[in-house]
Design an enzyme around this catalytic site. Structure first.
Site: not given
Ligand code: GRA
Length: 383
Positions: A122, A131, A361, A365
């Site tokens: 993905f 992030s 994931e 932080n």
């Molecule tokens: O209210 P709305 O209609 O505007 O919607 C907001 C919110 O309700 C909009 O998205 C919605 N939303 C969600 N909907 C369902 C937010 N969180 C959820 C949820 N859990 N479920 C915008 O929301 P927001 O909170 O204003 O967004 P933001 O501030 O732009 O970002 C939030 C956040 C920082 C948490 C997010 O961007 C995030 O999770 N960042 C981390 C990225 C990440 O985890 N990347 C991983 C990449 S893949 C990887 O690492 C593969 C590794 C492989 C392995 O080892 O397994």
């Protein structure tokens, strides 16, 4: 909450443990050293149904649930953390298509991923959007009834080996996160190029860059509706975060087991080194970190299995488990001393692999941000 494993889950744990000990552990050091992608293990895990736990039977799954998936992930990561990543690369896209795809899309794309016949991935992260998912720049413009994709994804697990995957891109950047969409993509198409990236650990799990240069995608590859990509991405990450947390518990456990075994074997100053209180202090902390993390992973998994909101509990579990893995691996290196630092023992690999859990994931932080904003009443995590 009752954490006694049902007979079914205990059998799943036995099966996964035996498989990991017999088919993964013996070659873990070599697979790590040689940066070897074990496609054969993807096939075997597919055959054993390890990728089908969160999928219904009509999608090629077995519906055993998220706790089963967590148990399997822990057992696999305990033997070799990098192989645990394969679980997310198959189940992540498969679950997202099963959750948000049409009947036709599910029929075509889910089972080959769940059976391990197609190598999955993905693609979310970009050079300037780690992030901050919403900052991504990849675009999917409408053209001739389909879409044309342009952009670069980086730090993508399986980028160099995947047959297909799901790719997040903006169909309308002016709408910010409400303009993001997600597509299923065959990666062997003209315009897709791949580049391998090297890293500190998880060597048996290839990581790389994917560049899309005017890649044409049929309209029927859009998953969900245009503009639903960000929410789908958050739901997707919530699932993969849980499995990732369970993998971190596996590393915490492997490190604790290695430290205990060494403490009971090594003698210095006329006694086993486990008799020294400074080592007992580390062992006690390792046990506590591991057990706390596992309970939190099970809690989040049980909520997911009951279809209840669990974004907060999953963030708590992943944060705790990643820190537990890093603490325990570091403590194991201290206890084993030169043998912990030596590449002849697995403990240095645990430390290199453990660090990844604080980054992937959802970094530690980002998870703290989700937890703190919920506690402070700024933004509810379980919406
Ligand atoms: O209210 P709305 O209609 O505007 O919607 C907001 C919110 O309700 C909009 O998205 C919605 N939303 C969600 N909907 C369902 C937010 N969180 C959820 C949820 N859990 N479920 C915008 O929301 P927001 O909170 O204003 O967004 P933001 O501030 O732009 O970002 C939030 C956040 C920082 C948490 C997010 O961007 C995030 O999770 N960042 C981390 C990225 C990440 O985890 N990347 C991983 C990449 S893949 C990887 O690492 C593969 C590794 C492989 C392995 O080892 O397994």
């Amino acid at each position: 909450m009752d954490f006694d494993l049902t007979e079914e889950l205990a059998a799943v744990r036995e099966l996964a443990r035996e498989f990991a000990e017999k088919e993964i552990a013996p070659s873990a050091a070599e697979d790590d050293r040689e940066h070897r992608f074990r496609k054969d293990l993807v096939t075997r895990m597919g055959e054993l149904g390890f990728f089908g736990c969160a999928l219904p039977e009509d999608c090629g799954g077995n519906n055993l649930g998220y706790q089963a998936m967590a148990i399997i992930s822990e057992e696999i990561a305990r033997a070799h953390s990098a192989i645990r990543v394969y679980i997310n690369m198959q189940t992540g896209p498969a679950t997202t298509i099963a959750d948000f795809g049409t009947a036709e899309q599910k029929k075509k794309w889910v089972a080959p991923l769940a059976r391990g016949e197609k190598i999955g991935c993905f693609a979310i992260t970009e050079p300037d959007a780690g992030s901050d998912v919403a900052a991504m720049r990849t675009t999917a413009a409408r053209k001739n009834g389909g879409y044309v994709l342009n952009g670069t994804k980086t730090w993508i697990s399986n980028a160099t080996v995947a047959d297909a995957g799901i790719v997040f891109a903006y169909t309308d950047r002016s709408l910010k996160h409400k303009g993001m969409s997600v597509f299923y993509m065959d990666l062997n198409r003209p315009g897709v190029s791949r580049r391998a990236l090297d890293k500190m650990g998880a060597h048996a799990s290839p990581t790389g860059e994917l560049t899309f240069d005017n890649v044409e995608i049929p309209a029927e590859n859009l998953i969900g509706k245009e503009g639903e990509g960000f929410k789908i991405c958050m739901t997707h990450l919530n699932h993969t975060r849980l499995t990732c947390a369970a993998g971190a518990v596996g590393v915490a456990r492997a490190a604790r087991e290695a430290a205990v075994s060494y403490c009971n074997q090594r003698e210095q100053f006329g006694q086993k080194i486990g008799r020294f209180q400074m080592n007992q202090d580390l062992i006690a902390q390792m046990v506590v970190h591991e057990e706390a993390a596992r309970q939190l992973v099970y809690r989040a998994a049980c909520l997911a299995d009951r279809n209840r909101a669990n974004t907060l509990e999953t963030a708590v579990a992943k944060y705790t488990a990643a820190e537990a893995a890093a603490f325990n691996a570091d403590a194991a290196v201290r206890i084993l001393g030169a043998y912990g630092y030596s590449t002849e023992f697995p403990v240095e690999r645990y430390l290199r692999d453990a660090k990844s859990y604080q980054i992937v994931e959802g970094s530690s932080n980002i998870l703290k941000l989700i937890i703190a904003q919920d506690a402070l009443g700024y933004r509810k995590a379980n919406r």
